[in-house]
Design a protein around this motif. Sequence first.
Motif, short mmCIF file in Angstrom:
data_model
loop_
_atom_site.label_atom_id
_atom_site.label_comp_id
_atom_site.label_asym_id
_atom_site.label_seq_id
_atom_site.Cartn_x
_atom_site.Cartn_y
_atom_site.Cartn_z
N CYS A 41 0.89 -1.40 -0.04
CA CYS A 41 0.02 0.01 -0.25
C CYS A 41 0.90 1.20 0.00
O CYS A 41 0.48 2.17 -0.63
N TYR A 42 1.97 1.18 0.70
CA TYR A 42 2.76 2.55 0.75
C TYR A 42 3.27 2.89 -0.41
O TYR A 42 3.22 3.98 -0.77
N ALA A 43 3.80 1.95 -1.16
CA ALA A 43 4.29 2.39 -2.54
C ALA A 43 3.20 2.75 -3.40
O ALA A 43 3.43 3.61 -4.03
N ALA A 44 2.08 1.96 -3.39
CA ALA A 44 1.00 2.22 -4.32
C ALA A 44 0.50 3.72 -4.19
O ALA A 44 0.15 4.44 -5.14
N VAL A 45 0.27 3.98 -2.76
CA VAL A 45 -0.44 5.16 -2.44
C VAL A 45 0.41 6.43 -2.78
O VAL A 45 0.17 7.42 -3.29
N SER A 46 1.77 6.30 -2.29
CA SER A 46 2.61 7.46 -2.69
C SER A 46 3.04 7.67 -4.12
O SER A 46 3.41 8.86 -4.28
N ARG A 47 3.00 6.79 -4.82
CA ARG A 47 3.19 6.97 -6.39
C ARG A 47 1.63 6.99 -7.22
O ARG A 47 1.67 7.18 -8.55
N GLN A 48 0.79 7.02 -6.37
CA GLN A 48 -0.69 7.30 -7.08
C GLN A 48 -1.03 5.95 -8.12
O GLN A 48 -1.59 6.40 -9.18
N GLN A 49 -0.71 4.82 -7.38
CA GLN A 49 -0.87 3.73 -8.29
C GLN A 49 -1.54 2.75 -7.73
O GLN A 49 -1.89 1.45 -8.06
N ALA A 50 -2.51 3.03 -6.60
CA ALA A 50 -3.39 1.99 -6.26
C ALA A 50 -4.52 1.76 -7.28
O ALA A 50 -5.00 2.64 -8.07
N GLY A 51 -5.09 0.58 -7.02
CA GLY A 51 -6.28 0.08 -7.96
C GLY A 51 -7.46 0.57 -7.85
O GLY A 51 -7.77 1.34 -6.70
N THR A 56 -10.41 -0.66 -7.07
CA THR A 56 -11.27 -1.28 -6.15
C THR A 56 -10.52 -0.78 -4.78
O THR A 56 -11.50 -0.48 -3.83
N THR A 57 -9.45 -0.56 -4.74
CA THR A 57 -8.61 0.10 -3.58
C THR A 57 -8.88 1.52 -3.16
O THR A 57 -9.35 1.94 -2.25
N LEU A 58 -8.97 2.17 -4.18
CA LEU A 58 -9.38 3.50 -4.21
C LEU A 58 -10.90 3.56 -3.84
O LEU A 58 -11.21 4.66 -2.97
N ALA A 59 -11.67 3.03 -4.23
CA ALA A 59 -12.91 3.01 -3.90
C ALA A 59 -13.50 2.78 -2.60
O ALA A 59 -13.96 3.42 -1.82
N CYS A 60 -12.48 1.70 -1.86
CA CYS A 60 -12.69 1.37 -0.59
C CYS A 60 -12.06 2.46 0.38
O CYS A 60 -12.74 2.98 1.15
N MET A 61 -11.00 2.98 -0.24
CA MET A 61 -10.35 4.11 0.75
C MET A 61 -11.39 5.44 0.76
O MET A 61 -11.49 6.15 1.73
N ASP A 62 -11.99 5.58 -0.33
CA ASP A 62 -12.85 6.95 -0.56
C ASP A 62 -14.04 6.58 0.21
O ASP A 62 -14.50 7.71 0.91
N GLU A 63 -14.54 5.52 0.50
CA GLU A 63 -15.80 5.11 1.39
C GLU A 63 -15.50 4.98 2.67
O GLU A 63 -16.12 5.60 3.50
N PRO A 108 -8.06 10.93 -5.77
CA PRO A 108 -8.77 11.68 -6.77
C PRO A 108 -10.04 12.06 -6.37
O PRO A 108 -10.72 11.57 -5.30
N PRO A 109 -10.84 12.93 -7.11
CA PRO A 109 -12.20 13.26 -6.82
C PRO A 109 -13.14 11.99 -6.87
O PRO A 109 -12.97 11.22 -7.42
#
Length: 229
Positions: free
Chosen positions: A176-186, A188-195, A206-207
């Motif tokens: 997660c650390y590398a994916a989030v810091s490089r804005q490369q999260a998938g 499904t992961t982004l949707a879960c984090m947003d919720e 992102p918005p």
Amino acid sequence: MKAMLLSLLLLGAAPSGPAPSSLPPEALGAPPLVDASPTAWSCTIDTLRAGKECVFEAEVPPARGANTDVESANIKLLKDASRALCSEAVSNARDGSPDPKLVAVCERKYADVVGRCGIDGNTPVVDAKGRFAPAARACYRALSSVLQDVQLMASVASTCCECAARSQCPGNGESCYAAVSRQQAGPTTLACMDERCRDACSMMLPPSASIPRQTPSRGSQQHTDSAAL
């Protein structure tokens, strides 16, 4: 009177004492003297910690082939330094709050770099005053790069990834650390984090409207409709 004043002026202008001897012709062609003493810009653990530019000017004996004792001492020194540097970097970036998981990621990255430093016990990494040797230049740069990556992860991804792990979002854990810091999260992961982690992840998300969402399957939609009835 004029003659006397002129004489006084000439006497005042004349240098006192014997006239200086002229420089020998070869003096101007002599090679410049070099001050080889160490400077305050030496590369040390402190400059590595601070990310400062530095000079590799350690005073180490010339290489005489690989030495297992020297190699073991180099590895131990760098691993001991990594534990301190990783813990400090993460804690400082998080205003004193620890993140053991990210510290472990940092230490593994350091161990990988140390294993590829290529010094192989030919010379000490640092001299008696703690200054990095010229032969350790590539090693020092690689260690500095790891530290900068971890500082970025700690600053922008650590809190978000902690929340993602608690919320059981996909893609949590060390990746997660590398994916989030490089804005490369998938997606499904982004949707879960947003919720579930919008506040903790707001810097890197992102918005909401631009995050792809999974469309419910026909079976789950029918089940939802039946439950509504």
